[in-house]
Scaffold this motif. Structure first.
Motif, short mmCIF file in Angstrom:
data_model
loop_
_atom_site.label_atom_id
_atom_site.label_comp_id
_atom_site.label_asym_id
_atom_site.label_seq_id
_atom_site.Cartn_x
_atom_site.Cartn_y
_atom_site.Cartn_z
N SER A 54 0.79 -0.93 -0.13
CA SER A 54 0.36 0.06 -0.21
C SER A 54 0.49 1.34 -0.04
O SER A 54 0.04 2.31 -0.12
CB SER A 54 -1.12 -0.22 0.84
OG SER A 54 0.10 0.40 2.56
N ASP A 55 2.25 0.97 0.43
CA ASP A 55 2.28 2.74 0.47
C ASP A 55 3.86 2.69 -0.76
O ASP A 55 4.76 3.57 -0.89
CB ASP A 55 4.22 2.80 1.47
CG ASP A 55 3.77 2.41 2.64
OD1 ASP A 55 3.15 3.28 2.74
OD2 ASP A 55 4.59 1.68 3.87
N LEU A 56 3.29 2.00 -1.97
CA LEU A 56 3.83 2.02 -3.34
C LEU A 56 3.22 3.58 -4.55
O LEU A 56 2.19 2.51 -4.97
CB LEU A 56 4.06 0.62 -4.28
CG LEU A 56 4.92 -0.69 -3.67
CD1 LEU A 56 5.21 -1.44 -4.37
CD2 LEU A 56 5.62 -0.48 -2.94
N ASP A 57 3.24 4.40 -4.15
CA ASP A 57 2.62 5.18 -4.97
C ASP A 57 3.23 5.24 -6.09
O ASP A 57 1.91 6.32 -6.68
CB ASP A 57 3.16 6.68 -4.09
CG ASP A 57 2.51 6.74 -2.49
OD1 ASP A 57 1.89 6.55 -2.01
OD2 ASP A 57 3.26 7.87 -2.08
N ASP A 58 3.82 4.84 -7.09
CA ASP A 58 4.05 4.68 -7.89
C ASP A 58 2.90 4.19 -9.32
O ASP A 58 3.12 4.85 -9.71
CB ASP A 58 5.15 3.80 -8.35
CG ASP A 58 6.67 5.29 -7.78
OD1 ASP A 58 6.77 6.07 -7.48
OD2 ASP A 58 7.76 4.84 -7.98
N LEU A 59 2.03 3.09 -8.31
CA LEU A 59 1.71 2.21 -8.46
C LEU A 59 -0.36 3.32 -8.14
O LEU A 59 -1.29 2.30 -8.70
CB LEU A 59 0.90 0.46 -7.72
CG LEU A 59 2.46 0.28 -8.53
CD1 LEU A 59 2.24 -1.29 -7.86
CD2 LEU A 59 3.44 0.78 -9.69
N ARG A 60 0.14 4.60 -8.32
CA ARG A 60 -1.31 5.30 -7.84
C ARG A 60 -1.69 6.32 -8.58
O ARG A 60 -0.76 7.22 -8.79
CB ARG A 60 -1.57 5.96 -6.29
CG ARG A 60 -2.78 6.15 -5.54
CD ARG A 60 -1.63 6.18 -4.02
NE ARG A 60 -1.50 5.31 -3.92
CZ ARG A 60 -1.51 4.16 -2.47
NH1 ARG A 60 -2.71 3.99 -2.62
NH2 ARG A 60 -0.77 3.86 -1.90
N GLY A 61 -2.77 6.33 -8.71
CA GLY A 61 -3.14 8.13 -9.82
C GLY A 61 -3.48 7.40 -11.19
O GLY A 61 -3.95 6.54 -11.73
N ILE A 62 -3.80 8.92 -11.55
CA ILE A 62 -4.38 7.61 -13.33
C ILE A 62 -3.88 9.04 -14.19
O ILE A 62 -3.84 10.08 -13.96
CB ILE A 62 -6.02 7.77 -13.17
CG1 ILE A 62 -6.54 7.41 -12.90
CG2 ILE A 62 -6.59 8.08 -14.75
CD1 ILE A 62 -8.78 6.93 -12.13
N GLU A 63 -3.58 8.60 -15.23
CA GLU A 63 -2.76 9.32 -16.63
C GLU A 63 -2.99 9.39 -17.69
O GLU A 63 -3.42 8.41 -17.80
CB GLU A 63 -1.52 8.71 -16.46
CG GLU A 63 -0.39 10.48 -17.41
CD GLU A 63 1.08 9.44 -17.11
OE1 GLU A 63 1.71 10.18 -18.59
OE2 GLU A 63 1.34 8.86 -16.12
N ALA A 64 -3.76 10.46 -18.24
CA ALA A 64 -4.22 10.51 -19.34
C ALA A 64 -3.11 10.08 -20.73
O ALA A 64 -2.19 10.73 -20.15
CB ALA A 64 -5.17 11.84 -19.60
N GLY A 65 -3.91 9.70 -22.22
CA GLY A 65 -2.93 9.26 -23.05
C GLY A 65 -2.81 10.84 -23.50
O GLY A 65 -2.68 11.40 -23.41
N GLU A 66 -1.23 10.80 -23.80
CA GLU A 66 -0.47 12.18 -24.83
C GLU A 66 -1.62 12.62 -26.03
O GLU A 66 -1.13 13.46 -26.27
CB GLU A 66 0.49 12.21 -24.90
CG GLU A 66 1.20 12.66 -22.93
CD GLU A 66 3.03 12.38 -23.27
OE1 GLU A 66 3.60 12.40 -24.40
OE2 GLU A 66 3.69 12.79 -21.97
N ALA A 67 -1.34 11.62 -27.06
CA ALA A 67 -1.98 11.14 -28.10
C ALA A 67 -3.03 10.91 -28.08
O ALA A 67 -3.60 10.04 -27.06
CB ALA A 67 -1.55 10.74 -28.92
N PRO A 68 -3.95 10.81 -28.87
CA PRO A 68 -5.33 10.53 -28.66
C PRO A 68 -5.55 8.48 -28.35
O PRO A 68 -6.19 8.41 -28.45
CB PRO A 68 -6.63 10.93 -30.14
CG PRO A 68 -5.76 12.38 -30.26
CD PRO A 68 -4.34 11.80 -30.14
N ASP A 69 -4.54 8.28 -29.49
CA ASP A 69 -4.75 7.48 -29.18
C ASP A 69 -4.28 6.38 -28.80
O ASP A 69 -3.42 4.96 -28.62
CB ASP A 69 -3.89 6.25 -31.08
CG ASP A 69 -2.30 6.97 -31.53
OD1 ASP A 69 -1.69 7.50 -30.34
OD2 ASP A 69 -2.17 6.39 -32.28
N GLU A 70 -3.76 6.48 -27.62
CA GLU A 70 -2.62 6.46 -26.16
C GLU A 70 -3.65 6.11 -25.03
O GLU A 70 -4.53 6.67 -24.58
CB GLU A 70 -1.72 7.22 -26.02
CG GLU A 70 -0.51 7.34 -26.63
CD GLU A 70 0.68 8.70 -26.36
OE1 GLU A 70 0.39 9.16 -24.80
OE2 GLU A 70 1.63 8.52 -27.00
#
Length: 312
Positions: free
Chosen positions: A58-74
């Motif tokens: 539960s301390d692995l903050d790198d595995l937390r969050g949402i990131e949108a793709g930089e391009a429409p097809d990502e």
């Protein structure tokens, strides 16, 4: 009840978590991963699970969050430790994969959604969970990391049955020797998605549920993924419904025709039956809930009705 005695280890990185799994597994100790704990802890308290070592990630903050793709097809990337509440409330997910957002908002209650993790829910692979079907409907890909590196598995191939997934278990003493690190969801803003379920009155799981994602061009359905939850031991694509939609007009008559007898294609021996609902009742319900999910999904894809998902 209280859990049995166990050894507790808190990992500070993915690499350390994998090392802890391997080290304790080599010693013959039954070792499990804990993230949000909403699946594992009740089993431990009921003595349905009696691990000797619990590795907390539960301390692995790198595995937390949402990131949108930089391009429409990502794809949109969802960390495995992201909570259901974060997933449900994300404008990025709501716009690019509405079926996932809506399924996340249907999980449990507010307390559970604010604590339970997406990755834990998917790896637990409960037959009546909401997110697995939505991930299959969204054509998501799951990233697994082991000591030999990363591999990816399509959501449709990840879920194999009740509690059984594609996560590798190289040592029988270890629950798994891979970690689910992230979920990659294709961005499909032109598609419509929805999730509809009949809620189990006691558990909050899906008695049956249907996750739907459709694409519409010039009022014709050009693609469809329709997936049942709760009916079988793993998410089940309703391919006859999909085939009946693609190439036809995106109207209510098409949806009604396509969803009539939606559950009939499932193997009767594989449909779940318990004290709450028989296999026949679950099969019967699928038509209604497939129609509900698809009606909303098509409305969203065509802009024909108010996007109810945005009002939640």
């Amino acid at each position: 009840m209280f859990p049995g005695e166990f050894d507790y280890r808190r990992a500070t990185s993915v690499e350390e978590a994998l090392d802890l799994l391997a080290t304790h597994g080599d010693s013959g100790a039954e070792t499990v991963i804990i993230a949000g704990g909403h699946g594992l802890l009740p089993e431990m308290k009921a003595r349905e699970a009696t691990p000797e070592v619990v590795v907390d990630v539960s301390d692995l903050d790198d595995l937390r969050g949402i990131e949108a793709g930089e391009a429409p097809d990502e794809p949109t990337v969802v960390g495995a430790l992201t909570t259901h509440a974060t997933l449900a409330d994300s404008p990025v997910v709501r716009d690019s994969a509405t079926v996932v957002s809506e399924a996340a908002s249907a999980v449990g209650d507010t307390q559970i959604r604010n604590r339970a993790t997406v990755g834990g829910n998917l790896v637990e692979a409960h037959p009546a969970a909401d997110l697995p079907a939505a991930m299959v409907a969204a054509d998501a890909t799951l990233a697994l990391v082991g000591r030999d590196g990363e591999r990816t598995v399509p959501a449709e191939e990840f879920f194999r049955g009740d509690g059984d997934t594609a996560v590798e278990d190289g040592d029988p003493a270890i629950e798994n020797d891979e970690l689910l690190t992230e979920i990659r969801v294709p961005s499909a803003p032109a598609a419509g998605g929805a999730y509809a379920k009949k809620t189990h009155p006691a558990s909050g799981f899906a008695l049956v549920g249907v996750a739907a994602s459709v694409a519409v061009t010039d009022w014709t359905v050009t693609a469809a993924r329709v997936v049942a939850s709760g009916a079988t031991s793993a998410p089940a694509r309703l391919r006859s419904v999909e085939d009946a939609l693609v190439g036809r007009s995106a109207d209510r008559d098409t949806i009604t025709d396509a969803t009539e007898g939606a559950g009939d294609e499932l193997d009767a021996d594989e449909v779940r039956s318990d004290a709450t609902a028989s296999a026949a009742f679950r099969t019967h319900l699928l038509s209604s809930y497939a129609e509900r999910a698809l009606t909303t999904a098509v409305d969203r894809a065509t802009g024909r009705a108010v996007d109810r998902g945005r009002q939640q």
